[in-house]
Design an enzyme around this catalytic site. Structure first.
Site, PDB file in Angstrom:
ATOM      1  N   THR A 181       0.854  -1.192   0.000  1.00 43.56           N
ATOM      2  CA  THR A 181       0.000   0.000   0.000  1.00 43.56           C
ATOM      3  C   THR A 181       0.884   1.234   0.000  1.00 43.56           C
ATOM      4  OG1 THR A 181      -1.852  -1.096   1.068  1.00 43.56           O
ATOM      5  CG2 THR A 181      -1.683   1.281   1.408  1.00 43.56           C
ATOM      6  N   HIS A 197      -7.297 -11.090  -1.323  1.00 41.54           N
ATOM      7  CA  HIS A 197      -6.665 -10.706  -0.043  1.00 41.54           C
ATOM      8  C   HIS A 197      -7.507 -11.274   1.103  1.00 41.54           C
ATOM      9  CE1 HIS A 197      -4.399  -8.712   2.920  1.00 41.54           C
ATOM     10  NE2 HIS A 197      -4.351  -7.493   2.438  1.00 41.54           N
ATOM     11  N   ASN A 239      -4.238 -10.423   6.947  1.00 39.21           N
ATOM     12  CA  ASN A 239      -3.978  -9.156   7.651  1.00 39.21           C
ATOM     13  C   ASN A 239      -5.174  -8.467   8.297  1.00 39.21           C
ATOM     14  OD1 ASN A 239      -1.378  -9.630   6.945  1.00 39.21           O
ATOM     15  ND2 ASN A 239      -1.305  -8.171   5.261  1.00 39.21           N
ATOM     16  N   TYR A 270      -8.321  -8.156   7.419  1.00 37.39           N
ATOM     17  CA  TYR A 270      -9.371  -7.517   6.615  1.00 37.39           C
ATOM     18  C   TYR A 270     -10.587  -8.447   6.506  1.00 37.39           C
ATOM     19  CZ  TYR A 270      -5.635  -4.212   5.892  1.00 37.39           C
ATOM     20  OH  TYR A 270      -4.635  -3.307   6.124  1.00 37.39           O
ATOM     21  N   ASN A 325      -3.791  -5.675  12.397  1.00 37.51           N
ATOM     22  CA  ASN A 325      -5.116  -5.054  12.482  1.00 37.51           C
ATOM     23  C   ASN A 325      -5.972  -5.668  13.590  1.00 37.51           C
ATOM     24  OD1 ASN A 325      -5.003  -2.955  10.451  1.00 37.51           O
ATOM     25  ND2 ASN A 325      -4.781  -4.627   8.984  1.00 37.51           N
TER      26      ASN A 325
END
Ligand code: 8OZ
Length: 364
Positions: A28, A177, A180, A182, A237
């Site tokens: 990112t 994805h 992490n 999400y 996260n």
């Protein structure tokens, strides 16, 4: 006589032929424009890094709702698709391959990043610790809204539409994805999935939505153009799973059955230690019959050895690609690596993005 696989030699991930086994990990960088579209700056950035065997783009929202950081480029509007086409053309002209990482952040967003100030959505209304990166600075995360079961087919369709868009944009494939912390990881793990319907509770139920997404993405293209990223033990996260082995063994077996092109595994804590002392997700290697892409703080020596011994089929390097556009050449020559400037990781323009020289340019 057979020779050991070589980090610098070719490999196929499903239908995607790679010139070498060095992959640029998704990074990112938050430099998209006001339309959440990539620009000519992205074209140059990715073109500079096309000697990687494969580029995985920065995480890319599949929908407006999937966005959780300022200035991240999407793949849900015609303009975004048109702009990504310039990136894929440039990478292909330079002899590279590129897949797009399909992203929905789930609860890792903020009303300021959502349409009409809406609440972020998640499997359950569990507030994450930490801050969201908005256009007006860092703001504490909020308690998300738990998704209604009736909304899930629409989300699955968002992934399918993003996959069709990726094909139109000229990508060589897509990476789902599921890592992490999400949305898809939030469904898999027990700290964030407290649902009592068919999408929560048992491991089978928690895998249901991620597998519906995988099946829809495969249906929108085919299994040989689809990879997936997981991070079974990463706390990124503010996520956690009390028994990652019990969740990820059947999940990876289900992915293997579907014949996906590759499994991209964050080994350890994202961007942190490789060994967390508990169960090691590398134990899943025999469970997945396709290609295994290892990631997380690999050194040159570790990458050479992991490929030569067959522990991995490819190695994804993230941060080293920021300041070393010619990382493959540097690793080949065992040349020193440039250190990236943290201050320019996220946001801004060309500085700290497209101005890192190759070894040869730096020597000239
Ligand atoms: C760092 C900063 C922003 C996003 C991830 C997409 O962890 C990310 C990310 C990483 O997968």
């Amino acid at each position: 006589m057979t020779t050991a696989p070589d980090l610098f030699g070719p490999v196929r991930l499903g239908a995607i032929p790679l010139a070498n086994r060095i992959v640029m990990a998704p990074l990112t960088r938050s430099r998209a424009d006001a339309d959440d579209a990539v620009t000519d700056l992205h074209v140059e950035y990715y073109r500079q890094r096309a000697s990687a065997g494969l580029i995985i783009t920065e995480a890319t929202p599949i929908s407006r709702q999937g966005k959780g950081y300022a200035y991240t480029p999407g793949i849900f509007t015609d303009l975004q698709v048109e702009r990504w086409r310039k990136v894929t053309d440039a990478v292909h002209a330079a002899g590279g391959r590129i897949v797009i990482q399909l992203w929905h952040v789930g609860r890792i967003s903020h009303p300021d990043l959502q349409e009409n100030g809406a609440l972020p959505v998640a499997p359950s209304a569990v507030k994450p610790e930490g801050m969201a990166f908005t256009e007006t600075g860092f703001k504490p995360h909020v308690t998300p809204r738990a998704l209604d079961v009736a909304e899930l087919p629409g989300l699955v369709e968002d992934y399918a539409r993003a996959t069709r868009n990726a094909r139109h944009a000229g990508f060589d494939g897509v990476e789902i994805h599921a890592a992490n912390g999400y949305l898809l990881d939030q469904f898999l793990k027990d700290k964030t999935n407290l649902r009592t319907d068919a999408y929560g509770g048992s491991v089978e139920n928690r895998m249901r939505f991620p597998l519906e997404v995988v099946d829809a993405v495969v249906a929108a293209w085919d299994k040989d153009h689809v990879g997936i990223r997981i991070s079974p033990v990463s706390p990124a996260n503010d996520i956690a799973e009390s028994d990652p082995e019990a969740v990820f063994t059947p999940f990876v077996a289900a992915l293997s059955e579907r014949g996906l092109a590759y499994l991209h595994v964050v080994e350890g804590a994202t961007g942190g230690p490789r060994d967390l002392g508990g169960w090691d997700p590398r134990a899943l290697r025999p469970v997945f019959k396709g290609a295994w892409m290892g990631n997380n703080s690999y050194t040159r020596a570790l990458a050479l050895e992991a490929v030569a011994t067959g522990a991995v089929d490819a190695v994804a390097f993230g941060r080293p690609f920021i300041a070393n556009p010619d990382l493959v050449e540097r690793l080949k020559r065992d040349a020193p690596l440039a250190e990236p400037d943290r201050a320019t990781f996220y946001g801004g323009g060309a500085e700290g993005y497209t101005d890192y020289p190759t070894l040869d340019a730096a020597a000239a």
